[in-house]
Scaffold this active site. Structure first.
Site, short mmCIF file in Angstrom:
data_model
loop_
_atom_site.label_atom_id
_atom_site.label_comp_id
_atom_site.label_asym_id
_atom_site.label_seq_id
_atom_site.Cartn_x
_atom_site.Cartn_y
_atom_site.Cartn_z
N TRP A 277 0.85 -1.18 0.00
CA TRP A 277 0.00 0.00 0.00
C TRP A 277 0.89 1.24 0.00
O TRP A 277 1.88 1.27 0.73
CB TRP A 277 -0.89 -0.03 1.25
CG TRP A 277 -2.06 0.91 1.16
CD1 TRP A 277 -2.15 2.13 1.73
CD2 TRP A 277 -3.28 0.69 0.46
NE1 TRP A 277 -3.36 2.70 1.44
CE2 TRP A 277 -4.08 1.83 0.66
CE3 TRP A 277 -3.77 -0.36 -0.31
CZ2 TRP A 277 -5.35 1.95 0.11
CZ3 TRP A 277 -5.03 -0.25 -0.85
CH2 TRP A 277 -5.81 0.90 -0.63
N GLU B 147 -0.63 -5.97 8.04
CA GLU B 147 -0.08 -7.30 7.79
C GLU B 147 1.42 -7.40 8.11
O GLU B 147 1.97 -8.51 8.21
CB GLU B 147 -0.34 -7.71 6.34
CG GLU B 147 -1.80 -7.95 6.02
CD GLU B 147 -2.61 -6.67 5.77
OE1 GLU B 147 -3.85 -6.74 5.82
OE2 GLU B 147 -2.00 -5.60 5.54
N CYS C 12 3.50 2.78 5.16
CA CYS C 12 3.15 4.20 5.16
C CYS C 12 1.66 4.33 5.37
O CYS C 12 0.87 3.78 4.60
CB CYS C 12 3.56 4.85 3.84
SG CYS C 12 3.05 6.58 3.73
N VAL C 13 1.29 5.05 6.42
CA VAL C 13 -0.12 5.29 6.72
C VAL C 13 -0.33 6.80 6.65
O VAL C 13 0.32 7.55 7.38
CB VAL C 13 -0.51 4.75 8.11
CG1 VAL C 13 -2.01 4.84 8.31
CG2 VAL C 13 -0.03 3.30 8.28
N ILE C 14 -1.24 7.21 5.76
CA ILE C 14 -1.53 8.62 5.57
C ILE C 14 -2.89 8.93 6.19
O ILE C 14 -3.88 8.26 5.89
CB ILE C 14 -1.51 8.99 4.08
CG1 ILE C 14 -0.12 8.68 3.48
CG2 ILE C 14 -1.86 10.47 3.89
CD1 ILE C 14 -0.04 8.84 1.98
N ASP D 70 -9.90 11.01 6.56
CA ASP D 70 -11.04 11.62 7.24
C ASP D 70 -11.74 10.69 8.22
O ASP D 70 -12.75 11.07 8.81
CB ASP D 70 -12.05 12.11 6.20
CG ASP D 70 -11.50 13.21 5.32
OD1 ASP D 70 -10.65 13.98 5.82
OD2 ASP D 70 -11.91 13.29 4.15
N THR D 71 -11.23 9.49 8.38
CA THR D 71 -11.87 8.51 9.27
C THR D 71 -10.86 8.03 10.31
O THR D 71 -9.66 8.26 10.18
CB THR D 71 -12.38 7.29 8.47
OG1 THR D 71 -11.24 6.56 7.98
CG2 THR D 71 -13.27 7.72 7.29
N HIS E 54 -9.66 5.23 10.64
CA HIS E 54 -8.87 4.12 10.12
C HIS E 54 -7.38 4.32 10.36
O HIS E 54 -6.66 3.39 10.74
CB HIS E 54 -9.15 3.95 8.62
CG HIS E 54 -8.46 2.79 8.00
ND1 HIS E 54 -7.33 2.93 7.23
CD2 HIS E 54 -8.73 1.46 8.05
CE1 HIS E 54 -6.94 1.73 6.81
NE2 HIS E 54 -7.77 0.83 7.30
N ARG F 235 10.08 11.98 3.28
CA ARG F 235 10.80 11.03 4.13
C ARG F 235 11.18 9.75 3.39
O ARG F 235 11.77 8.86 3.97
CB ARG F 235 9.93 10.70 5.35
CG ARG F 235 9.80 11.87 6.30
CD ARG F 235 8.58 11.76 7.20
NE ARG F 235 8.54 12.86 8.16
CZ ARG F 235 8.13 14.10 7.87
NH1 ARG F 235 7.71 14.40 6.65
NH2 ARG F 235 8.14 15.05 8.78
#
Length: 165
Positions: free
Chosen positions: A32, A68, A90-92, A95-96, A98, A137
Protein backbone atom coordinates in the site's frame (compact mmCIF):
# COMPACT_ATOMS: atom_id res chain seq x y z
CA UNK A 1 9.84 6.67 14.71
CA UNK A 2 11.59 6.34 18.00
CA UNK A 3 13.51 3.24 16.97
CA UNK A 4 15.10 5.02 14.04
CA UNK A 5 18.03 7.38 14.07
CA UNK A 6 17.26 11.02 13.40
CA UNK A 7 19.87 12.47 11.09
CA UNK A 8 18.65 16.09 11.21
CA UNK A 9 19.74 16.50 7.62
CA UNK A 10 23.26 15.22 8.28
CA UNK A 11 24.77 12.32 6.41
CA UNK A 12 23.71 8.98 7.86
CA UNK A 13 26.48 7.13 9.66
CA UNK A 14 26.23 3.51 8.58
CA UNK A 15 27.44 1.03 11.21
CA UNK A 16 29.46 -1.98 10.06
CA UNK A 17 27.98 -5.41 10.61
CA UNK A 18 29.78 -7.38 13.33
CA UNK A 19 32.20 -9.90 11.75
CA UNK A 20 30.51 -12.81 13.57
CA UNK A 21 27.00 -11.82 12.42
CA UNK A 22 25.89 -14.31 9.79
CA UNK A 23 22.13 -13.91 10.16
CA UNK A 24 19.70 -12.81 7.51
CA UNK A 25 18.10 -9.36 7.50
CA UNK A 26 14.48 -9.38 6.40
CA UNK A 27 12.75 -6.33 4.99
CA UNK A 28 8.98 -6.66 4.85
CA UNK A 29 7.31 -3.92 2.84
CA UNK A 30 3.65 -2.98 2.62
CA UNK A 31 2.46 -2.74 -0.98
CA UNK A 32 0.00 0.00 0.00
CA UNK A 33 1.40 3.44 -0.98
CA UNK A 34 4.17 1.92 -3.14
CA UNK A 35 5.42 5.33 -4.30
CA UNK A 36 6.56 5.74 -0.70
CA UNK A 37 7.22 2.23 0.59
CA UNK A 38 9.32 0.95 -2.31
CA UNK A 39 11.88 3.80 -2.10
CA UNK A 40 12.04 3.18 1.67
CA UNK A 41 12.73 -0.51 1.00
CA UNK A 42 15.37 0.31 -1.60
CA UNK A 43 17.05 2.70 0.83
CA UNK A 44 17.12 -0.01 3.48
CA UNK A 45 18.71 -2.51 1.09
CA UNK A 46 21.33 0.07 0.08
CA UNK A 47 22.37 0.70 3.69
CA UNK A 48 22.50 -3.00 4.56
CA UNK A 49 24.91 -3.47 1.65
CA UNK A 50 26.99 -0.48 2.81
CA UNK A 51 27.11 -2.02 6.29
CA UNK A 52 28.71 -5.13 4.84
CA UNK A 53 25.71 -7.47 4.92
CA UNK A 54 26.18 -10.14 2.26
CA UNK A 55 23.62 -10.10 -0.56
CA UNK A 56 22.51 -13.63 0.35
CA UNK A 57 21.69 -12.34 3.85
CA UNK A 58 19.23 -9.68 2.67
CA UNK A 59 15.68 -10.89 1.99
CA UNK A 60 12.88 -8.64 0.81
CA UNK A 61 9.24 -9.61 1.03
CA UNK A 62 5.96 -7.78 0.64
CA UNK A 63 2.53 -7.84 2.22
CA UNK A 64 -0.68 -6.04 1.20
CA UNK A 65 -0.67 -3.33 3.87
CA UNK A 66 0.72 -2.01 7.13
CA UNK A 67 -1.48 -4.15 9.40
CA UNK A 68 -0.08 -7.30 7.79
CA UNK A 69 3.51 -6.30 8.62
CA UNK A 70 3.12 -7.53 12.20
CA UNK A 71 1.95 -10.98 11.18
CA UNK A 72 4.72 -11.32 8.60
CA UNK A 73 7.37 -10.31 11.15
CA UNK A 74 5.97 -12.83 13.63
CA UNK A 75 6.05 -15.63 11.06
CA UNK A 76 9.64 -14.78 10.15
CA UNK A 77 10.66 -14.76 13.83
CA UNK A 78 9.13 -18.19 14.39
CA UNK A 79 10.59 -19.81 11.29
CA UNK A 80 13.83 -18.16 10.24
CA UNK A 81 16.02 -16.99 13.19
CA UNK A 82 16.73 -13.64 11.52
CA UNK A 83 19.41 -11.15 12.53
CA UNK A 84 16.78 -8.39 12.33
CA UNK A 85 13.49 -7.59 10.66
CA UNK A 86 12.64 -4.20 9.22
CA UNK A 87 8.96 -3.52 8.62
CA UNK A 88 8.22 -0.74 6.15
CA UNK A 89 4.87 0.88 5.59
CA UNK A 90 3.15 4.20 5.16
CA UNK A 91 -0.12 5.29 6.72
CA UNK A 92 -1.53 8.62 5.57
CA UNK A 93 -4.14 10.32 7.75
CA UNK A 94 -7.58 10.51 6.20
CA UNK A 95 -11.04 11.62 7.24
CA UNK A 96 -11.87 8.51 9.27
CA UNK A 97 -10.41 6.81 12.36
CA UNK A 98 -8.87 4.12 10.12
CA UNK A 99 -5.48 5.88 10.38
CA UNK A 100 -5.54 5.58 14.18
CA UNK A 101 -6.47 1.89 14.13
CA UNK A 102 -3.82 0.93 11.60
CA UNK A 103 -1.09 2.91 13.39
CA UNK A 104 -2.04 1.43 16.76
CA UNK A 105 -2.10 -2.13 15.44
CA UNK A 106 1.29 -1.74 13.75
CA UNK A 107 3.01 0.03 16.63
CA UNK A 108 1.61 -2.24 19.35
CA UNK A 109 2.31 -5.36 17.32
CA UNK A 110 5.93 -4.42 16.70
CA UNK A 111 6.35 -3.46 20.35
CA UNK A 112 5.05 -6.88 21.44
CA UNK A 113 7.41 -8.67 19.05
CA UNK A 114 10.35 -6.64 20.34
CA UNK A 115 9.39 -7.34 23.95
CA UNK A 116 10.10 -11.03 23.34
CA UNK A 117 13.79 -10.14 23.09
CA UNK A 118 14.40 -12.69 20.35
CA UNK A 119 14.86 -10.58 17.25
CA UNK A 120 14.97 -6.82 16.75
CA UNK A 121 12.01 -5.64 14.72
CA UNK A 122 12.61 -2.15 13.40
CA UNK A 123 9.56 0.08 12.95
CA UNK A 124 10.02 1.69 9.56
CA UNK A 125 6.41 2.78 9.23
CA UNK A 126 5.73 6.37 8.26
CA UNK A 127 2.65 7.83 9.96
CA UNK A 128 1.99 11.13 8.23
CA UNK A 129 -0.71 13.68 7.61
CA UNK A 130 -0.34 13.84 3.82
CA UNK A 131 1.44 12.34 0.85
CA UNK A 132 4.00 15.14 0.64
CA UNK A 133 5.20 14.44 4.18
CA UNK A 134 5.66 10.80 3.20
CA UNK A 135 7.55 11.60 0.00
CA UNK A 136 9.80 13.98 1.91
CA UNK A 137 10.80 11.03 4.13
CA UNK A 138 11.13 8.49 1.32
CA UNK A 139 14.14 10.01 -0.38
CA UNK A 140 12.92 13.59 -0.52
CA UNK A 141 13.80 16.72 1.44
CA UNK A 142 13.99 14.88 4.77
CA UNK A 143 16.09 11.94 3.62
CA UNK A 144 15.12 8.30 3.49
CA UNK A 145 13.75 6.77 6.68
CA UNK A 146 14.28 3.30 5.17
CA UNK A 147 18.01 3.95 5.25
CA UNK A 148 17.75 5.02 8.88
CA UNK A 149 15.74 1.87 9.69
CA UNK A 150 18.49 -0.29 8.18
CA UNK A 151 21.17 1.48 10.22
CA UNK A 152 19.10 0.79 13.35
CA UNK A 153 18.70 -2.86 12.30
CA UNK A 154 22.46 -3.32 11.95
CA UNK A 155 23.08 -1.66 15.31
CA UNK A 156 20.54 -3.91 17.02
CA UNK A 157 21.76 -7.06 15.24
CA UNK A 158 25.23 -6.23 16.56
CA UNK A 159 23.91 -5.70 20.09
CA UNK A 160 24.28 -9.30 21.36
CA UNK A 161 27.97 -9.25 20.38
CA UNK A 162 28.49 -6.23 22.63
CA UNK A 163 27.28 -8.14 25.69
CA UNK A 164 30.40 -10.29 25.78
CA UNK A 165 32.87 -7.64 24.71
Amino acid sequence: MSTILNTNGEELKVPAIHPNQRGTFYIVTADWNPDVTYPLRDGAVKVLRQAGVAEKNIRTMSVPGTVELVNAAGVIMENASPAAIIVIGCVIRGDTPHFDYVCQIAAQGVAELNARGETPVIFGVLTVDNLQQALDRAGGALGNKGEEAAAAAVTMANFPYLLWK
